[in-house]
Design a protein around this motif. Structure first.
Motif, mmCIF file in Angstrom:
data_model
loop_
_atom_site.group_PDB
_atom_site.id
_atom_site.type_symbol
_atom_site.label_atom_id
_atom_site.label_comp_id
_atom_site.label_asym_id
_atom_site.label_seq_id
_atom_site.Cartn_x
_atom_site.Cartn_y
_atom_site.Cartn_z
ATOM 1 N N ARG A 1 -30.830 23.496 -93.960
ATOM 2 C CA ARG A 1 -32.051 23.608 -94.465
ATOM 3 C C ARG A 1 -32.178 22.523 -95.612
ATOM 4 N N ASP B 1 -22.509 29.995 -93.398
ATOM 5 C CA ASP B 1 -23.251 29.797 -94.583
ATOM 6 C C ASP B 1 -23.695 28.418 -95.159
ATOM 7 N N GLU B 2 -22.713 27.568 -95.103
ATOM 8 C CA GLU B 2 -22.500 26.431 -95.615
ATOM 9 C C GLU B 2 -23.435 25.735 -94.625
ATOM 10 N N ARG C 1 -25.970 26.618 -92.718
ATOM 11 C CA ARG C 1 -27.235 26.842 -92.722
ATOM 12 C C ARG C 1 -27.888 26.379 -94.006
ATOM 13 N N GLN C 2 -26.951 25.950 -95.042
ATOM 14 C CA GLN C 2 -27.478 25.309 -96.136
ATOM 15 C C GLN C 2 -27.626 23.938 -95.736
ATOM 16 N N THR D 1 -18.410 26.890 -93.343
ATOM 17 C CA THR D 1 -18.700 28.237 -92.924
ATOM 18 C C THR D 1 -20.065 28.294 -92.658
#
Length: 81
Positions: free
Chosen positions: A75, A68-69, A71-72, A66
């Motif tokens: 980061r 969100d994953e 972006r993790q 996803t």
């Protein structure tokens, strides 16, 4: 005057032909093996190894992770460097 049963010359020709075919098969096998190991198949240029970010981008594009994953992962990669 004949010696034996008369098949001596025939078997000699057969043996010679089989020897030549065997040698040709070995040479072809060696050439194919050497050619396949020296260059990529299909004339493709080998690409540089993908970076972790490129791999994450590809997985995001395929829908394996996803946003969100993604972006993790980005980061975590930025923190590591």
């Amino acid at each position: 005057m004949m010696y034996g049963n008369g098949f001596g010359w025939g078997w000699m020709w057969f043996g010679g032909v089989m020897l030549l075919l065997s040698l040709a098969a070995v040479i072809i096998l060696i050439v194919r093996t050497a050619a396949s190991g020296s260059s990529p198949r299909g004339g493709q240029v080998p690409s540089a190894p993908n970076t972790a970010r490129q791999i994450a981008e590809e997985r995001l594009a395929r829908g394996e992770i996803t946003p969100d994953e993604f972006r993790q992962v980005v980061r975590a990669l930025e923190e590591r460097t």
